[in-house]
Design a protein around this motif. Structure first.
Motif, PDB file in Angstrom:
ATOM      1  N   ALA A  69       0.857  -1.180   0.000  1.00 38.99           N
ATOM      2  CA  ALA A  69       0.000   0.000   0.000  1.00 38.99           C
ATOM      3  C   ALA A  69       0.899   1.237   0.000  1.00 38.99           C
ATOM      4  N   ILE A  70       0.407   2.301  -0.608  1.00 45.65           N
ATOM      5  CA  ILE A  70       1.126   3.574  -0.657  1.00 45.65           C
ATOM      6  C   ILE A  70       0.300   4.621   0.063  1.00 45.65           C
ATOM      7  N   VAL A  71       0.926   5.376   0.947  1.00 47.10           N
ATOM      8  CA  VAL A  71       0.278   6.527   1.577  1.00 47.10           C
ATOM      9  C   VAL A  71       1.094   7.759   1.231  1.00 47.10           C
ATOM     10  N   ARG A  72       0.437   8.718   0.624  1.00 45.94           N
ATOM     11  CA  ARG A  72       1.097   9.936   0.151  1.00 45.94           C
ATOM     12  C   ARG A  72       0.421  11.132   0.813  1.00 45.94           C
ATOM     13  N   ALA A  73       1.159  11.881   1.627  1.00 43.57           N
ATOM     14  CA  ALA A  73       0.569  12.966   2.418  1.00 43.57           C
ATOM     15  C   ALA A  73       1.003  14.335   1.920  1.00 43.57           C
ATOM     16  N   ASP A  74       0.071  15.283   1.961  1.00 36.21           N
ATOM     17  CA  ASP A  74       0.397  16.696   1.785  1.00 36.21           C
ATOM     18  C   ASP A  74       0.845  17.251   3.132  1.00 36.21           C
ATOM     19  N   GLU A  75       2.023  17.816   3.149  1.00 39.68           N
ATOM     20  CA  GLU A  75       2.532  18.441   4.370  1.00 39.68           C
ATOM     21  C   GLU A  75       1.666  19.642   4.737  1.00 39.68           C
ATOM     22  N   ALA A  76       1.619  19.999   6.006  1.00 38.33           N
ATOM     23  CA  ALA A  76       0.812  21.137   6.471  1.00 38.33           C
ATOM     24  C   ALA A  76       1.109  22.389   5.656  1.00 38.33           C
TER      25      ALA A  76
END
Length: 596
Positions: free
Chosen positions: A100-107
């Motif tokens: 699985a891939i989790v890709r987050a936008d930083e604050a």
């Protein structure tokens, strides 16, 4: 502003994986970030997957094809997909292999609200909590790995030092590990050019609330709506503005993100690019040398910084590493200390050209057990006042000096060159280089200001036996020399008592008490750190050592020309290298015997 009730969005039909968009992850400080999740499609709805996580400001939803069209067109076809994004793993590839891939936008970026302050302690705190959140999800097997280039590599060192629950291993691909020394202030000199370009092109263009992103194909417009110009300005700090006020390592900006590499205890595969002599190379090597992991590996590559992570042979290495630590399927011995050699070198031999991935794949590989190589023979090459560079210490009958200008109208007057005779036999240079010099500062006639400091730029260039220069690939594909070094003379003091100090790598603390101005015309001995390298010099080839007060070959966007950090009033003048019976000038090269 109100949140669109349709978010998050889940698409399980359009792609060969399940795509969950803009999932909210709540943080313990009361804020939240949004992430995209890409999961394999399986018959078992309760199956748990190992996870690869990224967290950064470049935009989880910005398509690679628009972010950098030329780079996207050069990618391996398997990674040219709708959900491909700059410098991060490709969901289609990894989900097909059970990840699985989790890709987050930083604050403050993309769809995550907040203050945009990248590379801050807050960004690492959020990344740590993201990893812990992932480890607890019902679709996660509790093991999280990290993989990414540049920004998405550099943050991994600091993340691992925080020891978030669930983090099982890291693969930083070309990522600095020291904010001060590797990225922001090379030898104490502000590296403003690259920071400025990266900020405006890749970070500020993705700020949360910035209008018009969708129209520019730069991701989606902000869910909660656009922000005013005034609100946007109040909710960000640029990279340059964040670091310019702090010339020393104890400044708030650098102190707040300081960490100890010895605290990195998870397995590490540090991937260092020999061409990354403006930003990342040093940090990957230092990360390998000083991380506390019992299982750590250093792999060298060449080529542009954006492409190698996606080469099939590199992906195969990544897969075997992650399979070992995230799935428990160790096919090659990563988890069994000593079965996989600690260092995998790429040997830069021959003039294959630059910015040519196919040609660069001619370079051979060799595995080693340590770095620097135990059989290294540190050998001095002496500078001559006549512009020579040789193995024999020159005889000096009378004091002489070689001069070059700081802030010259003609940039060719801003450097001094020293050239070897043709090499008599093939010679491998692999490791760390130090330049030992004796320098002074002078002023011009009628000069209204008195210089008090000197910025030194050093490069080693390669000339083939046919007289052609051998260029190597820089981060953006620019022609680069073998390696480079930097130093601000007010930071000339070293700390031989520091546990990381070596003859082949002088340690500097860069603290206020270490700084010292230069007195006009006084001669100062100095050791200049030159970044680690590999090159095989063939019979008949020559090397050129350049020392200057100007940017040298291969600087690209990584300029050091901030007028606040490098004011002419402080630096303009005549720089001299002194030669006499009391002043020997030489570079110490890491020669590897029996390389034929």
């Amino acid at each position: 502003m109100s949140v669109d009730p349709e978010w998050p969005q889940i698409d399980s039909t359009s792609y060969p994986y399940i795509f969950e968009k803009n999932v909210t992850v709540n943080l313990s400080n009361g804020s939240f970030i949004r992430v995209n999740i890409y999961k394999p499609k399986t018959a078992d709805a309760n199956q748990k997957f190992p996870v690869l996580a990224t967290h950064g400001p470049y935009g989880k939803d910005v398509p690679y094809r628009y972010f950098h069209p030329k780079s996207f067109s050069d990618l391996e076809p398997d990674h040219q997909t709708e959900h491909s994004a700059w410098e991060v793993p490709t969901p289609r590839h990894w989900t097909a292999r059970g990840y699985a891939i989790v890709r987050a936008d930083e604050a403050g970026s993309g769809q995550s609200p907040g203050y945009l302050d990248i590379l801050s302690c807050a960004s690492i705190d959020a990344f740590s909590e993201l990893v812990e959140w992932i480890a607890e999800q019902p679709w996660s097997n509790g093991k999280v790995g990290t993989l990414g280039i540049s920004y998405y590599a550099a943050s991994q060192w600091q993340l691992a030092a925080c020891k978030p629950k669930g983090l099982a291993c890291i693969v930083p691909y070309e990522g600095f590990s020291d904010h001060y020394r590797d990225m922001c202030r090379h030898g104490g000199i502000l590296s403003n050019g690259g920071l400025d370009v990266i900020w405006h092109r890749q970070v500020g263009s993705n700020q949360y609330g910035l209008p018009g992103r969708a129209a520019r194909n730069w991701g989606d417009d902000t869910i909660e709506g656009s922000m005013s110009i005034e609100a946007l300005a109040a909710n960000r700090v640029t990279l340059i503005d964040a670091v310019r006020p702090y010339p020393f390592r104890d400044g708030e900006r650098f102190s707040s993100v300081a960490f100890n590499l010895e605290d990195v205890e998870v397995p590490v595969l540090s991937v260092a690019n020999f061409g990354g002599i403006q930003l990342h190379l040093r940090g990957n090597v230092q990360g390998f040398l000083h991380s506390g992991s019992n299982l750590k590996y250093l792999r060298f590559i060449v080529g542009r910084h954006d492409l190698p992570m996606y080469y099939p042979e590199e992906v195969a290495v990544q897969e075997s590493f992650f399979d070992a630590f995230l799935k428990g399927e160790d096919r090659v011995g990563w988890s069994r200390k000593g079965e996989v050699p600690a260092v995998d070198l790429i040997l830069r031999k021959g003039n294959v050209g630059f910015n040519d991935p196919k040609a660069e794949k001619q370079f051979l590989r060799r595995q080693e057990n340590e770095w620097p190589l135990a059989r290294t023979q540190y050998t001095d090459m002496y500078l001559g006042a006549d512009g020579t560079l040789g193995w024999t210490k020159p005889t000096i009958d009378a004091p002489r000096k070689v001069q070059y200008e700081a802030f010259p109208e003609d940039k060719t007057q801003g450097l001094a060159s020293f050239t070897t005779a043709p090499f008599e036999s093939e010679t491998e240079i692999t490791g760390h280089i130090v330049a030992h010099l004796n320098v002074s500062l002078g002023r011009h006639r009628w000069q209204k200001t008195t210089p008090s400091d000197m910025d030194m730029f050093v490069a080693i260039r390669h000339i083939s036996s046919t007289g052609e220069e051998v260029y190597y690939t820089g981060p953006a594909g620019e022609a680069s020399p073998i390696t480079k070094g930097y130093l601000r003379m007010s930071f000339r003091k070293t700390n031989p008592q520091h546990p990381r100090h070596r003859e082949w790598l002088p340690h500097r603390d860069y603290m206020p008490g270490d700084a010292a101005a230069m007195v006009l015309n006084e001669i100062y001995p100095v050791d200049v750190e030159i970044w680690p390298t590999n090159v095989i010099v063939q019979k008949g080839d020559r090397l050129i050592l350049e020392i200057g007060a100007v940017e040298l070959l291969g600087a690209g966007i990584f300029q050091h020309d901030d007028p606040v950090d490098r004011p002419e009033a402080k630096f303009k003048g005549t720089n001299s290298i002194h030669f006499s019976k009391n002043y020997d000038n030489f570079i110490t090269l890491p020669i590897i015997p029996n390389s034929n």
